[in-house]
Scaffold this motif. Structure first.
Motif, PDB file in Angstrom:
ATOM      1  N   GLU A 128      36.136  38.676  40.919  1.00 11.64           N
ATOM      2  CA  GLU A 128      34.980  39.530  40.000  1.00 11.64           C
ATOM      3  C   GLU A 128      34.490  39.919  40.340  1.00 11.64           C
ATOM      4  OE1 GLU A 128      33.702  36.941  36.580  1.00 11.64           O
ATOM      5  OE2 GLU A 128      33.742  38.640  35.450  1.00 11.64           O
ATOM      6  N   ASP A 129      33.912  39.909  41.211  1.00  8.04           N
ATOM      7  CA  ASP A 129      32.148  40.114  41.754  1.00  8.04           C
ATOM      8  C   ASP A 129      32.811  41.671  42.650  1.00  8.04           C
ATOM      9  OD1 ASP A 129      31.062  38.214  40.557  1.00  8.04           O
ATOM     10  OD2 ASP A 129      31.226  37.545  42.883  1.00  8.04           O
ATOM     11  N   ALA A 130      33.697  41.362  43.094  1.00  6.54           N
ATOM     12  CA  ALA A 130      34.240  42.752  43.612  1.00  6.54           C
ATOM     13  C   ALA A 130      35.017  43.627  43.276  1.00  6.54           C
ATOM     14  CB  ALA A 130      35.341  42.600  44.726  1.00  6.54           C
ATOM     15  N   ASP A 133      31.592  45.475  41.467  1.00  3.68           N
ATOM     16  CA  ASP A 133      31.033  46.176  42.478  1.00  3.68           C
ATOM     17  C   ASP A 133      31.498  47.854  43.140  1.00  3.68           C
ATOM     18  OD1 ASP A 133      29.317  44.194  43.754  1.00  3.68           O
ATOM     19  OD2 ASP A 133      30.053  43.694  45.551  1.00  3.68           O
ATOM     20  N   CYS A 134      33.465  47.805  42.730  1.00  8.84           N
ATOM     21  CA  CYS A 134      33.670  48.896  42.443  1.00  8.84           C
ATOM     22  C   CYS A 134      33.449  50.019  41.217  1.00  8.84           C
ATOM     23  CB  CYS A 134      35.279  48.889  42.397  1.00  8.84           C
ATOM     24  SG  CYS A 134      35.585  47.716  44.306  1.00  8.84           S
ATOM     25  N   LEU A 135      32.707  48.979  40.133  1.00 11.14           N
ATOM     26  CA  LEU A 135      32.245  49.196  39.181  1.00 11.14           C
ATOM     27  C   LEU A 135      31.811  49.573  38.678  1.00 11.14           C
ATOM     28  CD1 LEU A 135      35.954  48.663  36.626  1.00 11.14           C
ATOM     29  CD2 LEU A 135      35.221  51.246  37.417  1.00 11.14           C
ATOM     30  N   ALA A 136      30.280  49.700  40.191  1.00 12.32           N
ATOM     31  CA  ALA A 136      29.341  49.060  39.898  1.00 12.32           C
ATOM     32  C   ALA A 136      28.145  50.827  39.143  1.00 12.32           C
ATOM     33  CB  ALA A 136      28.330  49.134  41.212  1.00 12.32           C
ATOM     34  N   ASP A 137      28.837  51.468  39.066  1.00 13.51           N
ATOM     35  CA  ASP A 137      28.482  53.061  38.784  1.00 13.51           C
ATOM     36  C   ASP A 137      29.321  53.247  37.292  1.00 13.51           C
ATOM     37  OD1 ASP A 137      26.667  53.031  40.848  1.00 13.51           O
ATOM     38  OD2 ASP A 137      28.221  54.735  42.346  1.00 13.51           O
ATOM     39  N   GLU A 138      30.006  52.330  36.951  1.00 13.17           N
ATOM     40  CA  GLU A 138      30.788  53.219  35.366  1.00 13.17           C
ATOM     41  C   GLU A 138      30.663  51.769  34.905  1.00 13.17           C
ATOM     42  OE1 GLU A 138      34.499  54.327  35.953  1.00 13.17           O
ATOM     43  OE2 GLU A 138      33.636  55.976  37.836  1.00 13.17           O
ATOM     44  N   GLN A 324      37.032  41.322  50.618  1.00 11.33           N
ATOM     45  CA  GLN A 324      36.933  42.206  51.486  1.00 11.33           C
ATOM     46  C   GLN A 324      38.293  43.071  52.031  1.00 11.33           C
ATOM     47  OE1 GLN A 324      36.455  40.360  55.026  1.00 11.33           O
ATOM     48  NE2 GLN A 324      34.624  41.155  55.519  1.00 11.33           N
ATOM     49  N   ARG A 325      39.888  42.407  50.856  1.00  9.11           N
ATOM     50  CA  ARG A 325      40.872  43.217  51.448  1.00  9.11           C
ATOM     51  C   ARG A 325      41.564  43.801  49.630  1.00  9.11           C
ATOM     52  NH1 ARG A 325      42.900  37.835  52.285  1.00  9.11           N
ATOM     53  NH2 ARG A 325      43.313  37.933  50.208  1.00  9.11           N
ATOM     54  N   LEU A 326      40.266  42.783  48.650  1.00  7.99           N
ATOM     55  CA  LEU A 326      40.295  44.000  46.842  1.00  7.99           C
ATOM     56  C   LEU A 326      39.444  45.259  47.127  1.00  7.99           C
ATOM     57  CD1 LEU A 326      39.428  40.923  44.963  1.00  7.99           C
ATOM     58  CD2 LEU A 326      41.830  42.862  44.820  1.00  7.99           C
ATOM     59  N   GLN A 327      38.678  45.371  48.308  1.00  8.73           N
ATOM     60  CA  GLN A 327      38.112  46.703  48.588  1.00  8.73           C
ATOM     61  C   GLN A 327      38.132  47.317  49.153  1.00  8.73           C
ATOM     62  OE1 GLN A 327      33.987  44.604  49.967  1.00  8.73           O
ATOM     63  NE2 GLN A 327      32.807  43.930  47.607  1.00  8.73           N
ATOM     64  N   ARG A 328      38.970  47.286  50.417  1.00 13.25           N
ATOM     65  CA  ARG A 328      40.328  47.942  50.749  1.00 13.25           C
ATOM     66  C   ARG A 328      41.212  48.443  49.774  1.00 13.25           C
ATOM     67  NH1 ARG A 328      42.251  46.868  57.024  1.00 13.25           N
ATOM     68  NH2 ARG A 328      42.897  48.518  56.095  1.00 13.25           N
ATOM     69  N   MET A 329      42.036  47.520  49.009  1.00 10.52           N
ATOM     70  CA  MET A 329      42.606  47.932  48.067  1.00 10.52           C
ATOM     71  C   MET A 329      42.278  48.950  47.279  1.00 10.52           C
ATOM     72  SD  MET A 329      44.669  44.392  47.639  1.00 10.52           S
ATOM     73  CE  MET A 329      46.194  45.411  47.268  1.00 10.52           C
ATOM     74  N   ALA A 356      40.787  52.627  36.745  1.00 14.78           N
ATOM     75  CA  ALA A 356      42.304  52.430  36.351  1.00 14.78           C
ATOM     76  C   ALA A 356      42.967  51.645  37.567  1.00 14.78           C
ATOM     77  CB  ALA A 356      42.959  53.424  36.335  1.00 14.78           C
ATOM     78  N   THR A 357      42.406  51.880  38.680  1.00 13.65           N
ATOM     79  CA  THR A 357      42.789  51.778  39.990  1.00 13.65           C
ATOM     80  C   THR A 357      41.688  49.855  39.964  1.00 13.65           C
ATOM     81  OG1 THR A 357      42.075  53.238  40.873  1.00 13.65           O
ATOM     82  CG2 THR A 357      42.457  50.829  41.967  1.00 13.65           C
ATOM     83  N   VAL A 358      40.776  50.008  39.007  1.00 15.95           N
ATOM     84  CA  VAL A 358      40.266  48.881  39.319  1.00 15.95           C
ATOM     85  C   VAL A 358      41.265  47.823  38.049  1.00 15.95           C
ATOM     86  CG1 VAL A 358      38.695  46.941  38.081  1.00 15.95           C
ATOM     87  CG2 VAL A 358      38.229  48.326  39.892  1.00 15.95           C
ATOM     88  N   GLU A 359      41.028  47.902  36.784  1.00 14.62           N
ATOM     89  CA  GLU A 359      42.400  47.537  35.849  1.00 14.62           C
ATOM     90  C   GLU A 359      43.513  46.867  36.452  1.00 14.62           C
ATOM     91  OE1 GLU A 359      40.942  49.083  31.702  1.00 14.62           O
ATOM     92  OE2 GLU A 359      42.413  50.172  32.636  1.00 14.62           O
ATOM     93  N   TYR A 360      44.337  48.475  37.596  1.00 17.58           N
ATOM     94  CA  TYR A 360      45.083  47.567  38.027  1.00 17.58           C
ATOM     95  C   TYR A 360      45.268  46.421  39.381  1.00 17.58           C
ATOM     96  CZ  TYR A 360      49.722  48.759  40.944  1.00 17.58           C
ATOM     97  OH  TYR A 360      51.318  48.125  41.966  1.00 17.58           O
ATOM     98  N   LEU A 361      44.516  46.557  39.525  1.00 19.32           N
ATOM     99  CA  LEU A 361      44.276  45.222  40.389  1.00 19.32           C
ATOM    100  C   LEU A 361      43.981  44.394  39.750  1.00 19.32           C
ATOM    101  CD1 LEU A 361      41.574  47.357  42.922  1.00 19.32           C
ATOM    102  CD2 LEU A 361      43.833  46.079  43.865  1.00 19.32           C
ATOM    103  N   ALA A 362      43.074  43.999  38.548  1.00 17.26           N
ATOM    104  CA  ALA A 362      42.644  42.359  38.046  1.00 17.26           C
ATOM    105  C   ALA A 362      43.584  42.128  37.512  1.00 17.26           C
ATOM    106  CB  ALA A 362      41.979  43.450  36.694  1.00 17.26           C
TER     107      ALA A 362
END
Ligand code: MG
Length: 378
Positions: A128-130, A133-138, A324-329, A356-362
């Motif tokens: 969840e934290d990773a 961070d990926c959506l920090a600006d959104e 780290q894996r989630l950030q790379r993905m 959409a990318t974050v939702e896919y990973l989630a």
């Protein structure tokens, strides 16, 4: 002679309204008072609205994937400990016990409990934290908000509407979980019971899992007043037990004493208030909670678990690797959206490529996430 059954109800069956009127307290959320669903649907002849919510949740794909998501410990660490799904089932079971004793709506409680962690991404809070961070600006990512997105947009099971079309009550209780800063009256008593059951459950099962995995010993845990008290009761009742049976008995006692305390503390206070409807209790800010002494013992156990278990070097390592894996993905799928399923490529047009990318990973189970990582990004 009893009245004939209403239209659509098979002869000889009672309506949910009859059943609830006979069994529930006036301050419970009664199905007849439900505000319904966003997309109107005919009522079911013999299942109440919250029973239908529960069934819809159980049949959703996000719910099934909870079996492939960690609670605290990953699959690599063994197969004894809880997954997100078994945690959810323990919460539902304990919450139902509490609800029945307080004469609250068990169907609603069960629906809320089965739903409460449905938005969790792979790899628990680290994941969840990773993603946050990926959506920090959104606007960030939170598992509680994501549960609403799943229920309202991502699940696709019915021809006439997106999502699960859950009742307004289930959605608004979840919205309150997602926005703890929300002002105004607290949520329904049923939602408060689920929160209490969640807290009682993980205090007990994280203790069990941590000892079983050898991260801490029962002896070390006996520094904690609540555990010491449970051990004393177990020894009083059963005498000397071997280590494994002592651990299991202490865990039973941990659940039991928390449930008893909550019921003792809440039932007596509920008795004193003449609430005539669920809304009265809400307007009055009535809180279902543990007694002060138990609440402070729970905090002591919680901070022990935090320092000694959740921040154990083995878990920190799992956490860091997963992040780290989630950030790379995230970066990889964002660059090459063609690697994502079509559903999420289309979704990017609505909510933007990052979300959409974050939702896919989630939505991924840990197994699928690892597989995708190895296939595309290792
Ligand atoms: Mg939970």
């Amino acid at each position: 002679m009893s009245d004939p059954a209403p239209a659509g109800v098979p002869a000889g069956l009672h309506t949910i309204a009859d059943r609830e009127a006979a069994l529930l307290a006036p301050y419970a959320m009664h199905s007849v008072d439900s505000q319904g669903r966003r997309h109107r649907e005919p009522e079911h002849p013999y299942r109440g609205p919250f029973q239908r919510d529960r069934d819809r949740i159980v049949h959703s794909s996000a719910y099934r994937r909870l079996s492939g998501k960690m609670q605290v410990f990953t699959g690599e660490m063994g197969d004894y400990h809880r997954t997100r799904l078994t945690h959810t089932l323990e919460v539902a079971s304990i919450a139902r016990t509490m609800a029945r004793a307080l004469r609250l709506n068990e169907d609603l409680v069960e629906a809320l409990a089965l739903f409460h962690d449905i938005g969790h991404p792979p790899f628990g809070h680290a994941g969840e934290d990773a993603l946050n961070d990926c959506l920090a600006d959104e606007g960030g990512f939170s598992h509680n908000r994501h549960a609403l997105t799943i229920a309202e947009e991502l699940e696709s099971r019915y021809p006439h509407f997106p999502g699960l079309n859950l009742s307004i009550e289930v959605l608004s209780c979840q919205a309150a979980r997602a926005d703890k800063s929300q002002s105004g009256p607290p949520t329904l008593l049923e939602a408060q019971v689920v929160d209490a059951a969640d807290s009682a459950t993980y205090a007990a099962h994280d203790t069990d899992d941590a000892v079983k995995l050898g991260l801490v010993t029962l002896d070390e845990l006996s520094q904690i007043k609540l555990v010491r008290e449970c051990m004393r009761r177990v020894q009083e009742r059963f005498g000397v037990l071997d280590e494994a049976m002592l651990r299991k008995s202490v865990v039973h006692e941990l659940v039991d004493c928390q449930v008893n305390d909550l019921l003792r503390n809440s039932a007596a206070r509920l008795e004193r208030f003449p609430f005539q409807a669920a809304d009265d209790a809400r307007q009055d800010h009535f809180a279902i909670c543990f007694g002060d002494e138990l609440a402070s013992m729970k905090i002591e156990l919680q901070s022990f678990l935090y320092d000694r278990v959740y921040r154990h070097p083995d878990l920190i390592q799992v956490r860091t690797d997963a992040q780290q894996r989630l950030q790379r993905m995230f970066a990889g799928f964002f660059e090459c959206p063609d690697l994502m399923s079509e559903k999420y490529r289309r979704r990017a047009q609505r909510v933007g490529a990052r979300r959409a990318t974050v939702e896919y990973l989630a939505g991924m189970t840990e197994r699928f996430c690892d597989e995708q990582f190895r296939e595309h990004f290792a």
